[in-house]
Design a protein around this motif. Structure first.
Motif, short mmCIF file in Angstrom:
data_model
loop_
_atom_site.label_atom_id
_atom_site.label_comp_id
_atom_site.label_asym_id
_atom_site.label_seq_id
_atom_site.Cartn_x
_atom_site.Cartn_y
_atom_site.Cartn_z
N GLY A 39 -13.37 18.52 30.27
CA GLY A 39 -12.29 18.93 29.37
C GLY A 39 -11.98 17.91 28.30
O GLY A 39 -12.79 17.04 27.98
N PHE A 40 -10.80 18.02 27.74
CA PHE A 40 -10.36 17.17 26.64
C PHE A 40 -9.98 15.78 27.12
O PHE A 40 -9.39 15.61 28.18
N THR A 41 -10.31 14.78 26.30
CA THR A 41 -9.89 13.41 26.57
C THR A 41 -8.77 13.06 25.60
O THR A 41 -8.43 13.84 24.71
N LEU A 42 -8.24 11.88 25.74
CA LEU A 42 -7.15 11.42 24.88
C LEU A 42 -7.57 11.40 23.41
O LEU A 42 -6.74 11.64 22.53
N ASP A 43 -8.84 11.14 23.13
CA ASP A 43 -9.30 11.10 21.74
C ASP A 43 -9.38 12.49 21.11
O ASP A 43 -9.52 12.59 19.89
N ASP A 44 -9.29 13.54 21.90
CA ASP A 44 -9.26 14.89 21.34
C ASP A 44 -7.87 15.25 20.83
O ASP A 44 -7.70 16.25 20.13
N PHE A 45 -6.88 14.44 21.19
CA PHE A 45 -5.52 14.61 20.70
C PHE A 45 -5.37 13.78 19.42
O PHE A 45 -5.89 12.67 19.34
N ILE A 46 -4.65 14.30 18.45
CA ILE A 46 -4.47 13.58 17.18
C ILE A 46 -3.16 12.80 17.24
O ILE A 46 -2.09 13.39 17.38
N HIS A 47 -3.30 11.48 17.13
CA HIS A 47 -2.13 10.62 17.21
C HIS A 47 -1.74 10.18 15.80
O HIS A 47 -2.57 9.69 15.04
N ASP A 48 -0.48 10.37 15.46
CA ASP A 48 0.05 9.90 14.18
C ASP A 48 1.07 8.82 14.50
O ASP A 48 2.24 9.11 14.80
N PRO A 49 0.66 7.54 14.46
CA PRO A 49 1.58 6.46 14.83
C PRO A 49 2.76 6.31 13.87
O PRO A 49 3.83 5.87 14.27
N VAL A 50 2.58 6.69 12.61
CA VAL A 50 3.66 6.58 11.63
C VAL A 50 4.76 7.58 11.95
O VAL A 50 5.95 7.25 11.98
N ALA A 51 4.36 8.83 12.19
CA ALA A 51 5.34 9.87 12.51
C ALA A 51 5.77 9.82 13.97
O ALA A 51 6.77 10.43 14.35
N GLY A 52 4.99 9.13 14.81
CA GLY A 52 5.31 9.06 16.24
C GLY A 52 5.06 10.37 16.95
O GLY A 52 5.87 10.78 17.78
N THR A 53 3.94 11.02 16.61
CA THR A 53 3.63 12.32 17.21
C THR A 53 2.22 12.33 17.79
O THR A 53 1.37 11.51 17.43
#
Length: 179
Positions: A39-53
């Protein structure tokens, strides 16, 4: 300057230390484990550190808490990608470490062919050298720091000399040279 090593040295703290010193890590990244096999790993999620999302592969965006926790919760119930994401009844929960962004960038950098060429060229020698140093000597042979320090320096010097001889070290007209 490059720092070479295996994945044992690719912790977030180590990457942060190397980044602060402006040293290039040539370290094998820690492998990511998906919550569901294949399945999906953490890198499949899009992290926006500026927006905190953090945005999941299905496009759902959630905020990252001060402790780095993200809960997708009930939104996972009707998600068509759920089978590849989580088996938890209450939906997917993700925890981002203190140096998550640095580790993510490092994993991405490690896919570069230039990175892989350098790593493949030098890593076996580093690991082999450590194996030579510890072969038959997993514990220090003496009591006291000074004696063991001298022993370690002599052992390393002997191993270095053996390696140089294997590489063709010779004496020509009173001068050392590698053939």
């Amino acid at each position: 300057m490059q720092v070479l090593g295996d994945s044992a040295y690719a912790s977030g703290d180590m990457l942060a230390t190397l980044d602060a010193r402006k040293w290039e890590p040539v370290l094998k990244p820690w492998p990511l484990r998906p919550a569901v096999e294949g399945g999906f790993t953490l890198d499949d999620f899009i992290h926006d550190p500026v927006a905190g999302t953090l945005t999941c592969p299905a496009g759902l965006t959630r905020g990252v808490s001060a402790k780095g926790k993200v809960t997708f919760g009930a939104a996972c119930a009707g998600c068509p990608l759920r089978q590849r994401c989580t088996t938890a009844e209450r939906g997917r929960k993700v925890t981002l470490g203190e140096h998550h962004q640095l580790q993510r960038q490092h994993r991405e950098r490690a896919t570069d062919p230039d990175f892989q060429a350098v790593y493949r060229r030098h890593r076996p020698m580093v690991e082999r050298s450590i194996a030579w140093l510890t072969r038959g000597a997993r514990r220090v042979p003496y009591r006291g720091v000074a004696k063991n320090d001298a022993w370690l320096h002599h052992r390393a010097a002997g191993l270095n000399l053996r390696r140089l001889l294997n590489l063709g070290l010779t004496v020509q007209d009173g001068t050392w040279a590698i053939a």
